[in-house]
Design an enzyme around this catalytic site. Structure first.
Site, PDB file in Angstrom:
ATOM      1  N   THR A   1      -0.068  -0.561  -2.619  1.00  5.60           N
ATOM      2  CA  THR A   1      -1.358  -1.121  -3.009  1.00  5.60           C
ATOM      3  C   THR A   1      -2.370   0.005  -3.149  1.00  5.60           C
ATOM      4  OG1 THR A   1      -3.145  -2.655  -2.444  1.00  5.60           O
ATOM      5  CG2 THR A   1      -2.039  -1.553  -0.605  1.00  5.60           C
TER       6      THR A   1
ATOM      7  N   ARG B   1      -0.772   1.713  -8.858  1.00  4.31           N
ATOM      8  CA  ARG B   1      -1.702   1.112  -9.806  1.00  4.31           C
ATOM      9  C   ARG B   1      -0.918   0.522 -10.962  1.00  4.31           C
ATOM     10  NH1 ARG B   1      -6.178   3.324 -11.602  1.00  4.31           N
ATOM     11  NH2 ARG B   1      -6.127   1.498 -12.942  1.00  4.31           N
ATOM     12  N   GLY B   2      -1.659  -0.156 -11.854  1.00  2.06           N
ATOM     13  CA  GLY B   2      -1.026  -0.760 -13.021  1.00  2.06           C
ATOM     14  C   GLY B   2      -1.056  -2.269 -12.927  1.00  2.06           C
ATOM     15  N   ASN B   3      -0.677  -2.928 -14.027  1.00  3.83           N
ATOM     16  CA  ASN B   3      -0.674  -4.388 -13.999  1.00  3.83           C
ATOM     17  C   ASN B   3       0.472  -4.884 -13.108  1.00  3.83           C
ATOM     18  OD1 ASN B   3       1.789  -4.725 -15.655  1.00  3.83           O
ATOM     19  ND2 ASN B   3       0.525  -4.029 -17.357  1.00  3.83           N
TER      20      ASN B   3
ATOM     21  N   ARG C   1      -9.594  -2.732   0.027  1.00  2.00           N
ATOM     22  CA  ARG C   1      -9.721  -3.935   0.853  1.00  2.00           C
ATOM     23  C   ARG C   1      -8.420  -4.225   1.596  1.00  2.00           C
ATOM     24  NH1 ARG C   1      -7.683  -8.878  -0.240  1.00  2.00           N
ATOM     25  NH2 ARG C   1      -7.081  -8.134  -2.303  1.00  2.00           N
ATOM     26  N   ARG C   2      -7.304  -4.161   0.883  1.00  2.00           N
ATOM     27  CA  ARG C   2      -6.007  -4.418   1.525  1.00  2.00           C
ATOM     28  C   ARG C   2      -5.643  -3.299   2.494  1.00  2.00           C
ATOM     29  NH1 ARG C   2      -3.684  -6.041  -4.296  1.00  2.00           N
ATOM     30  NH2 ARG C   2      -3.898  -8.312  -4.213  1.00  2.00           N
TER      31      ARG C   2
ATOM     32  N   CYS D   1     -16.572   0.369  -5.869  1.00  2.00           N
ATOM     33  CA  CYS D   1     -15.129   0.101  -5.963  1.00  2.00           C
ATOM     34  C   CYS D   1     -14.346   0.635  -4.765  1.00  2.00           C
ATOM     35  CB  CYS D   1     -14.556   0.666  -7.258  1.00  2.00           C
ATOM     36  SG  CYS D   1     -14.480   2.464  -7.307  1.00  2.00           S
TER      37      CYS D   1
ATOM     38  N   SER E   1      -3.298  -6.476 -21.117  1.00  2.00           N
ATOM     39  CA  SER E   1      -2.180  -6.602 -20.186  1.00  2.00           C
ATOM     40  C   SER E   1      -1.573  -7.999 -20.293  1.00  2.00           C
ATOM     41  CB  SER E   1      -2.645  -6.355 -18.751  1.00  2.00           C
ATOM     42  OG  SER E   1      -3.426  -7.455 -18.294  1.00  2.00           O
TER      43      SER E   1
ATOM     44  N   ASP F   1     -12.939  -8.199 -11.052  1.00  2.00           N
ATOM     45  CA  ASP F   1     -12.991  -6.910 -11.745  1.00  2.00           C
ATOM     46  C   ASP F   1     -14.374  -6.574 -12.280  1.00  2.00           C
ATOM     47  OD1 ASP F   1     -10.278  -6.425 -11.341  1.00  2.00           O
ATOM     48  OD2 ASP F   1      -9.688  -7.420 -13.204  1.00  2.00           O
TER      49      ASP F   1
ATOM     50  N   ARG G   1      -8.640  -7.683 -22.088  1.00  2.00           N
ATOM     51  CA  ARG G   1      -7.695  -6.603 -21.831  1.00  2.00           C
ATOM     52  C   ARG G   1      -6.339  -6.994 -22.415  1.00  2.00           C
ATOM     53  NH1 ARG G   1      -8.093  -5.974 -15.454  1.00  2.00           N
ATOM     54  NH2 ARG G   1      -6.424  -4.450 -15.783  1.00  2.00           N
TER      55      ARG G   1
ATOM     56  N   SER H   1      -5.643  -1.074  -3.369  1.00  2.00           N
ATOM     57  CA  SER H   1      -6.844  -1.814  -3.013  1.00  2.00           C
ATOM     58  C   SER H   1      -7.371  -1.342  -1.663  1.00  2.00           C
ATOM     59  CB  SER H   1      -6.528  -3.318  -2.948  1.00  2.00           C
ATOM     60  OG  SER H   1      -7.502  -4.013  -2.203  1.00  2.00           O
TER      61      SER H   1
END
Length: 309
Positions: free
Chosen positions: A128, A150-152, A132-133, A243, A13, A83, A11, A130
């Site tokens: 976030t 979102r995003g890096n 999970r978070r 996901c 990023s 990922d 990727r 996520s």
């Protein structure tokens, strides 16, 4: 006779390219005569800023990288294991040649005012995307509000500066990789925020018929990380998590003994099921299966299937 040139795809990023530089450095230390070049690609996941479930979930971060390997445009791919989808096999014709030694698996809180997680006032917006978070925050800190970002990592830090959120949760290893550990307010223990499957692990993937390259790359592999990652990914495979599944877990090697702890959450965090087992004489894949079966016996299948994806 190994290759003279290894073409690495990743990727594009900043974090992904920093990860490639780690691989190049480790290769150069072992094989100074081998040259490397980098092919950066922009993946669907990097371009799409909406819900990942609308664009193949986690596979959105790997599809274009996989294609470059399979088409012969590159020889080696560098992936974050977290990922890589666990509910389906690697693309036919590819294999993991090595897992690098694991980095920190924990999450970090980034708060401009320097407050720890348990000191944040009600209504604080945590950035976030996520699941999970979000589920774990809902379970333990229901007075906090999660807002999708979102995003890096660099992009998320900028969104924090721009006021899109009051604080962020980011991976400790990722912040170190982009040399931004300075923004960390608090490193959260795994008891507070259990990590994703494959946290902190870089996987090196290549074509399975490229025996010469596999021989070279396998020397970069870390045995304990291999065992931990194998157990974790088998857990995810047996659970068939997608996901949008709030699944967390981590394996640890201590004195040669391997253990695996995992949890499955409902999206609202109101139901949490846990499992923790030591391998004993079990191999890593068997350990992953055993922990997954323990979670399934407690109702994990109904929780996972009950979440849209």
């Amino acid at each position: 006779m190994g290759p003279d040139l290894i073409r690495i795809v990743s990727r594009d990023s900043p974090m992904a390219l920093a990860q490639v530089e780690r691989v190049r450095a480790e290769l150069a230390a072992l094989y100074p005569e081998v040259e490397t070049t980098v092919l950066p690609v922009k993946t669907t996941g990097d371009k799409w800023q909406g819900d990942l479930s609308a664009v193949e979930g986690k596979g959105a971060f790997t599809k274009e990288v996989d294609a470059a390997i399979l088409a012969g445009h590159a020889d080696l791919a560098v992936h974050c294991v977290k990922d890589i989808p666990g509910d389906r096999p690697l693309p036919a014709g590819t294999t993991f040649a090595a897992f690098l030694e694991r980095d920190d698996i924990r999450d970090a809180l980034v708060h401009p005012g320097g407050l720890a997680l348990d000191k944040l006032p009600p209504g604080t917006r945590i950035g976030t995307s996520s699941v999970r978070r979000v589920a774990q925050l809902a379970a333990s800190y229901p007075h906090l509000e999660c807002v999708p970002i979102r995003g890096n990592a660099n992009s998320r830090l900028q969104q924090l500066t721009d006021g899109r959120a009051d604080a962020l949760l980011l991976a400790v290893s990722g912040l170190h990789r982009i040399a931004r550990a300075d923004v960390i307010t608090e490193v959260l223990s795994v008891d507070v925020m259990m990590p994703p499957i494959g946290a902190g692990v870089l996987a090196l993937q290549c074509r399975e018929d490229d025996a010469d390259l596999i021989d070279v790359i396998s020397a970069l592999g870390h045995p304990d990380t291999y065992r931990e990652t194998t157990a974790e990914r088998m857990l995810l495979h047996v659970l068939q998590g997608h996901c949008n599944s709030p699944i967390a877990g981590y394996a640890r090697t201590s004195g040669g003994d391997l253990s695996l702890r995992a949890a499955v959450f409902t999206a609202d965090g109101k139901t949490v099921i846990n499992a923790h087992e030591w391998a004993g004489r079990l191999d890593p894949a068997t350990l992953g299966t055993a922990v997954a079966v323990s979670l399934l016996r407690q109702g994990a299948r109904e929780i996972i299937d009950g979440i849209a994806h």
